[in-house]
Design a protein around this motif. Structure first.
Motif, PDB file in Angstrom:
ATOM      1  N   VAL A 215      -6.415   7.905  -5.836  1.00 22.33           N
ATOM      2  CA  VAL A 215      -6.133   6.833  -6.800  1.00 22.33           C
ATOM      3  C   VAL A 215      -7.124   5.682  -6.579  1.00 22.33           C
ATOM      4  O   VAL A 215      -7.714   5.560  -5.506  1.00 22.33           O
ATOM      5  CB  VAL A 215      -4.688   6.279  -6.656  1.00 22.33           C
ATOM      6  N   ARG A 216      -7.308   4.883  -7.607  1.00 26.15           N
ATOM      7  CA  ARG A 216      -8.125   3.670  -7.484  1.00 26.15           C
ATOM      8  C   ARG A 216      -7.649   2.678  -8.542  1.00 26.15           C
ATOM      9  O   ARG A 216      -7.029   3.072  -9.536  1.00 26.15           O
ATOM     10  CB  ARG A 216      -9.611   3.988  -7.689  1.00 26.15           C
ATOM     11  N   ARG A 217      -7.958   1.402  -8.320  1.00 26.60           N
ATOM     12  CA  ARG A 217      -7.600   0.406  -9.330  1.00 26.60           C
ATOM     13  C   ARG A 217      -8.450   0.655 -10.558  1.00 26.60           C
ATOM     14  O   ARG A 217      -9.636   0.959 -10.448  1.00 26.60           O
ATOM     15  CB  ARG A 217      -7.823  -1.006  -8.789  1.00 26.60           C
ATOM     16  N   TYR A 218      -7.855   0.548 -11.737  1.00 22.75           N
ATOM     17  CA  TYR A 218      -8.578   0.829 -12.968  1.00 22.75           C
ATOM     18  C   TYR A 218      -9.770  -0.104 -13.095  1.00 22.75           C
ATOM     19  O   TYR A 218      -9.632  -1.313 -12.915  1.00 22.75           O
ATOM     20  CB  TYR A 218      -7.655   0.680 -14.177  1.00 22.75           C
ATOM     21  N   GLY A 219     -10.938   0.493 -13.361  1.00 27.67           N
ATOM     22  CA  GLY A 219     -12.148  -0.305 -13.469  1.00 27.67           C
ATOM     23  C   GLY A 219     -13.042  -0.142 -12.254  1.00 27.67           C
ATOM     24  O   GLY A 219     -14.241  -0.356 -12.335  1.00 27.67           O
ATOM     25  N   GLU A 220     -12.473   0.270 -11.106  1.00 25.90           N
ATOM     26  CA  GLU A 220     -13.306   0.511  -9.924  1.00 25.90           C
ATOM     27  C   GLU A 220     -14.156   1.752 -10.141  1.00 25.90           C
ATOM     28  O   GLU A 220     -13.734   2.676 -10.838  1.00 25.90           O
ATOM     29  CB  GLU A 220     -12.417   0.753  -8.695  1.00 25.90           C
ATOM     30  N   THR A 221     -15.343   1.776  -9.522  1.00 25.18           N
ATOM     31  CA  THR A 221     -16.193   2.944  -9.736  1.00 25.18           C
ATOM     32  C   THR A 221     -16.152   3.917  -8.559  1.00 25.18           C
ATOM     33  O   THR A 221     -16.339   5.113  -8.734  1.00 25.18           O
ATOM     34  CB  THR A 221     -17.655   2.522  -9.990  1.00 25.18           C
ATOM     35  N   GLU A 245       2.430  12.388  -5.984  1.00 20.08           N
ATOM     36  CA  GLU A 245       1.381  12.089  -5.011  1.00 20.08           C
ATOM     37  C   GLU A 245       0.640  10.788  -5.360  1.00 20.08           C
ATOM     38  O   GLU A 245       0.338   9.978  -4.465  1.00 20.08           O
ATOM     39  CB  GLU A 245       0.411  13.276  -4.929  1.00 20.08           C
ATOM     40  N   ALA A 246       0.382  10.565  -6.646  1.00 20.27           N
ATOM     41  CA  ALA A 246      -0.329   9.346  -7.048  1.00 20.27           C
ATOM     42  C   ALA A 246       0.505   8.121  -6.676  1.00 20.27           C
ATOM     43  O   ALA A 246      -0.011   7.152  -6.112  1.00 20.27           O
ATOM     44  CB  ALA A 246      -0.614   9.370  -8.554  1.00 20.27           C
ATOM     45  N   ARG A 247       1.796   8.161  -6.974  1.00 20.29           N
ATOM     46  CA  ARG A 247       2.663   7.017  -6.652  1.00 20.29           C
ATOM     47  C   ARG A 247       2.756   6.793  -5.145  1.00 20.29           C
ATOM     48  O   ARG A 247       2.768   5.674  -4.661  1.00 20.29           O
ATOM     49  CB  ARG A 247       4.038   7.213  -7.268  1.00 20.29           C
ATOM     50  N   ARG A 248       2.828   7.889  -4.409  1.00 18.91           N
ATOM     51  CA  ARG A 248       2.895   7.761  -2.946  1.00 18.91           C
ATOM     52  C   ARG A 248       1.646   7.028  -2.429  1.00 18.91           C
ATOM     53  O   ARG A 248       1.754   6.082  -1.642  1.00 18.91           O
ATOM     54  CB  ARG A 248       2.968   9.165  -2.317  1.00 18.91           C
ATOM     55  N   ILE A 250      -0.440   5.076  -4.115  1.00 16.53           N
ATOM     56  CA  ILE A 250      -0.505   3.690  -4.605  1.00 16.53           C
ATOM     57  C   ILE A 250       0.374   2.791  -3.732  1.00 16.53           C
ATOM     58  O   ILE A 250      -0.042   1.696  -3.320  1.00 16.53           O
ATOM     59  CB  ILE A 250      -0.058   3.605  -6.082  1.00 16.53           C
ATOM     60  N   GLU A 251       1.563   3.261  -3.423  1.00 18.65           N
ATOM     61  CA  GLU A 251       2.459   2.431  -2.612  1.00 18.65           C
ATOM     62  C   GLU A 251       1.875   2.133  -1.241  1.00 18.65           C
ATOM     63  O   GLU A 251       1.956   1.010  -0.751  1.00 18.65           O
ATOM     64  CB  GLU A 251       3.837   3.092  -2.492  1.00 18.65           C
ATOM     65  N   ILE A 252       1.264   3.151  -0.638  1.00 20.53           N
ATOM     66  CA  ILE A 252       0.661   2.937   0.681  1.00 20.53           C
ATOM     67  C   ILE A 252      -0.433   1.865   0.587  1.00 20.53           C
ATOM     68  O   ILE A 252      -0.474   0.929   1.382  1.00 20.53           O
ATOM     69  CB  ILE A 252       0.070   4.255   1.241  1.00 20.53           C
ATOM     70  N   ILE A 253      -1.288   1.985  -0.421  1.00 22.69           N
ATOM     71  CA  ILE A 253      -2.402   1.027  -0.533  1.00 22.69           C
ATOM     72  C   ILE A 253      -1.872  -0.379  -0.853  1.00 22.69           C
ATOM     73  O   ILE A 253      -2.337  -1.366  -0.292  1.00 22.69           O
ATOM     74  CB  ILE A 253      -3.421   1.489  -1.599  1.00 22.69           C
ATOM     75  N   GLU A 254      -0.876  -0.438  -1.730  1.00 25.67           N
ATOM     76  CA  GLU A 254      -0.329  -1.767  -2.066  1.00 25.67           C
ATOM     77  C   GLU A 254       0.324  -2.424  -0.862  1.00 25.67           C
ATOM     78  O   GLU A 254       0.362  -3.648  -0.749  1.00 25.67           O
ATOM     79  CB  GLU A 254       0.674  -1.646  -3.222  1.00 25.67           C
ATOM     80  N   PRO A 268       9.060  22.031  -4.482  1.00 27.78           N
ATOM     81  CA  PRO A 268       9.592  21.959  -5.850  1.00 27.78           C
ATOM     82  C   PRO A 268      11.063  21.528  -5.889  1.00 27.78           C
ATOM     83  O   PRO A 268      11.492  20.924  -6.870  1.00 27.78           O
ATOM     84  CB  PRO A 268       9.450  23.379  -6.394  1.00 27.78           C
ATOM     85  N   ASN A 269      11.805  21.799  -4.830  1.00 27.64           N
ATOM     86  CA  ASN A 269      13.216  21.411  -4.840  1.00 27.64           C
ATOM     87  C   ASN A 269      13.381  19.905  -4.748  1.00 27.64           C
ATOM     88  O   ASN A 269      14.227  19.314  -5.407  1.00 27.64           O
ATOM     89  CB  ASN A 269      13.962  22.076  -3.683  1.00 27.64           C
ATOM     90  N   LYS A 270      12.537  19.287  -3.903  1.00 23.08           N
ATOM     91  CA  LYS A 270      12.632  17.831  -3.742  1.00 23.08           C
ATOM     92  C   LYS A 270      11.718  17.094  -4.720  1.00 23.08           C
ATOM     93  O   LYS A 270      11.866  15.889  -4.904  1.00 23.08           O
ATOM     94  CB  LYS A 270      12.210  17.446  -2.320  1.00 23.08           C
ATOM     95  N   GLY A 271      10.758  17.807  -5.323  1.00 25.66           N
ATOM     96  CA  GLY A 271       9.790  17.141  -6.198  1.00 25.66           C
ATOM     97  C   GLY A 271       8.838  16.248  -5.409  1.00 25.66           C
ATOM     98  O   GLY A 271       8.302  15.278  -5.919  1.00 25.66           O
ATOM     99  N   GLU A 272       8.626  16.570  -4.131  1.00 29.37           N
ATOM    100  CA  GLU A 272       7.788  15.723  -3.258  1.00 29.37           C
ATOM    101  C   GLU A 272       6.661  16.526  -2.633  1.00 29.37           C
ATOM    102  O   GLU A 272       6.755  17.742  -2.515  1.00 29.37           O
ATOM    103  CB  GLU A 272       8.644  15.157  -2.105  1.00 29.37           C
ATOM    104  N   THR A 273       5.624  15.809  -2.186  1.00 29.45           N
ATOM    105  CA  THR A 273       4.599  16.472  -1.382  1.00 29.45           C
ATOM    106  C   THR A 273       4.800  16.034   0.063  1.00 29.45           C
ATOM    107  O   THR A 273       5.284  14.940   0.321  1.00 29.45           O
ATOM    108  CB  THR A 273       3.175  16.066  -1.821  1.00 29.45           C
ATOM    109  N   ARG A 274       4.460  16.938   0.996  1.00 30.04           N
ATOM    110  CA  ARG A 274       4.545  16.521   2.399  1.00 30.04           C
ATOM    111  C   ARG A 274       3.319  17.035   3.156  1.00 30.04           C
ATOM    112  O   ARG A 274       2.688  18.022   2.754  1.00 30.04           O
ATOM    113  CB  ARG A 274       5.839  16.998   3.051  1.00 30.04           C
ATOM    114  N   SER A 275       3.026  16.356   4.260  1.00 26.12           N
ATOM    115  CA  SER A 275       1.799  16.654   4.985  1.00 26.12           C
ATOM    116  C   SER A 275       1.855  18.028   5.641  1.00 26.12           C
ATOM    117  O   SER A 275       2.864  18.432   6.199  1.00 26.12           O
ATOM    118  CB  SER A 275       1.585  15.582   6.055  1.00 26.12           C
ATOM    119  N   MET A 276       0.738  18.764   5.551  1.00 27.11           N
ATOM    120  CA  MET A 276       0.652  20.076   6.188  1.00 27.11           C
ATOM    121  C   MET A 276      -0.299  19.991   7.373  1.00 27.11           C
ATOM    122  O   MET A 276       0.007  20.405   8.455  1.00 27.11           O
ATOM    123  CB  MET A 276       0.132  21.060   5.146  1.00 27.11           C
ATOM    124  N   ARG A 277      -1.473  19.411   7.125  1.00 31.90           N
ATOM    125  CA  ARG A 277      -2.393  19.144   8.246  1.00 31.90           C
ATOM    126  C   ARG A 277      -3.344  18.022   7.862  1.00 31.90           C
ATOM    127  O   ARG A 277      -3.675  17.824   6.692  1.00 31.90           O
ATOM    128  CB  ARG A 277      -3.164  20.406   8.665  1.00 31.90           C
TER     129      ARG A 277
END
Ligand code: ADP
Ligand code: MG
Length: 495
Positions: A215-221, A245-248, A250-254, A268-277
């Motif tokens: 993700v990046r702030r809109y307008g950043e290159t 994943e995008a929201r996750r 963004i929240e960390i950066i904010e 798919p059951n939780k609708g979440e991504t989690r770290s694998m490595r």
């Protein structure tokens, strides 16, 4: 800039608008009878380890031999993606240990892939379109499969899939939101299926995607740090995973944090991504050219020969449907999305008495009546109770004015339920539209005579003619020609 000014969807937050950047690596199983470097069968669903040659089992001293059919399929795919075909490419060993890969390395292509840059164009909602760049396509071997449910104490391995050819198709980081990502996978799958180079069966894992998201702030290159979500085999899950994943990120950066480059899995059951490595745990594959294989070289004539065999692809078909038969871009996209639906429509077209007149009407019938009904009853198009020839006959009957669109729906229902020749059914069941003015006039006169009050009202308010049309249609059992009824009524009522 505001979100509405962007050609794609931004994520709005109190601190401003965020843009998602996505690049995908798609693994597509090559349609071929035998594996990439051995003669073993690629058939799905055999007894475990029944399609394993000595090469696939990595017996010492066995030598891989390139399967020409897989090379043809990769080149065809490259041509279908408008990509540069490399007349010389190199197979490398990608070294890592995994119990489902007896070689201890995967033969892949690293610095010199068989296909270079190309592009795929996407049609999005609202008539927008966007072009996604392809970075490369390379050939590589698939791995086997571990079976953990056969024994309480051991894992078993099935090598049937080991050595099957995969095309890894890598996109540029040009995808900007979940909608585009879903459209990209769908379009790529459609192109592969038209080409016949991959069956696109995502449930069997024959097409799966690794989705890189930053993700990046809109307008950043500059791009942000990405995370890679591995092994997605459903278009909807890809969309959900990106949203999450995008929201996750963004929240960390904010919150003042930074994104760690890592590999994640979608649940798919939780609708979440989690770290694998994390990146630190990432392999160093120590690629080097496979000494058992010569560089892959072929001539431009070989490529040109394949180019001459390219089938008509969805984009070309879509524009032909739009310009040839006046279909709306949306309808044309619906028809070409799946090879089977496009073929069905084309068969209907070839069965029509007057394609130019009724091609568009036929598209409406295929999409609304037939596909609508097939979807509702979960019937595959190949098993449609109404054949393309029968549907063409129904459309002919409407186009030539023998039956109205309304009667045609009843006819469609009869053909769906009982089968039969539509033209003969119209005769035997007395479904013909009455265009005989004398017969219609009689009914019109009767209704006018029986409703003097309505006649008065209609004179003051001409749109009430609709009520009369309804009555006449009803008493003619829907068989009167609506246009003739309308004209007659207007002249009789003097409106
Ligand atoms: P690797 O060799 O580590 O797999 P690549 O540079 O080949 O990395 O990129 C893999 C995929 O990741 C490509 O599809 C690419 O478009 C995508 N990608 C690269 N950088 C980004 C980024 N910052 N955000 C999202 N996707 C990215
Ligand atoms: Mg990669």
């Amino acid at each position: 800039m505001t979100a509405s000014a962007a050609p794609h969807r931004l994520i709005k937050r109190a601190t401003g608008d965020w843009e998602v950047v996505i690049g995908m690596e798609i693994h597509a199983q090559v349609t071929s009878n035998s594996k990439l470097f051995s003669g073993a069968s690629t058939a799905f669903g055999g007894e475990p380890n029944s399609h394993v040659s000595l090469v696939d089992a990595a017996m010492p001293g066995m030598l891989p031999v390139i399967n020409e059919e897989c090379v043809r399929q990769a080149v065809l795919t490259g041509l279908g993606l408008n990509a540069k075909i490399n007349l010389r490419s190199v197979f490398d060993r990608k070294n890592y240990f995994y119990p489902d890969s007896p070689q201890g390395y995967q033969i892949s292509q690293y610095k010199s892939p068989i296909v270079g840059e190309g592009e795929v164009s996407l049609e999005l909602d609202g008539g927008r379109s966007v072009t996604i760049g392809i970075e490369r396509l390379h050939l590589e071997q698939d791995a086997g499969k571990l079976l953990h449910d056969q024994s309480p104490t051991m894992s078993y391995v099935d090598l049937n899939r080991c050595g099957v050819a995969l095309m890894e198709i890598v996109s540029k980081p040009d995808i900007r939101d979940a909608e585009q990502a879903k459209a990209y996978v769908t379009k790529l799958r459609s192109i592969l299926r038209y080409l016949g180079t991959c069956d696109g069966d995502m449930e069997k894992g024959n097409l799966r995607a690794d989705v890189n998201v930053s993700v990046r702030r809109y307008g950043e290159t500059a791009f942000g740090t990405r995370c890679e979500i591995k092994n997605m085999n459903s278009v909807n899950f890809i969309g959900q995973a990106i949203e999450y994943e995008a929201r996750r990120q963004i929240e960390i950066i904010e919150d003042g944090g930074t994104i760690d480059q890592e590999t994640r899995l979608f649940d798919p059951n939780k609708g979440e991504t989690r770290s694998m490595r994390s990146k630190e745990e990432a392999h160093d594959y120590r690629y080097f050219p496979d000494p058992d294989l010569l560089p892959l070289e072929f001539s431009q004539a070989f490529v040109d020969g394949l180019k001459a065999q390219l089938p008509e692809l969805p984009d070309q078909k879509r524009s032909r449907f739009i310009t040839g038969f006046g279909l709306s871009p949306y309808d044309a996209s619906v028809l070409v999305a799946e090879r089977e639906s496009a073929e069905f429509y084309e068969t209907v077209l070839s069965g029509l008495a007057d394609k130019a007149r009724d091609g568009k009407l036929a598209a409406n019938w295929v999409i609304n009546e037939l596909f609508g009904r097939l979807n509702k009853e979960s019937v595959a198009i190949a098993a449609s109770p109404v054949s393309a020839q029968q549907l063409a006959a129904i459309v002919d009957l409407i186009g030539e004015g023998t039956i109205s669109g309304k009667i045609a729906k009843d006819l469609f229902e009869i053909v769906w339920q009982e089968g039969g020749d539509p033209r003969a059914l119209v005769e035997t069941r007395g479904m013909k539209q009455v265009t005989d003015l004398g017969a219609i006039e009689k009914v019109v006169d009767d209704i006018i005579a029986a409703n003097p009050d309505k006649v008065e009202q209609a004179k003051a308010k001409p749109q009430l003619v609709g009520w009369f049309v309804g009555q006449v249609m009803k008493s003619s059992g829907g068989k009167a020609n609506p246009q003739a009824v309308n004209d007659l009524l207007k002249s009789k009522l003097g409106i």
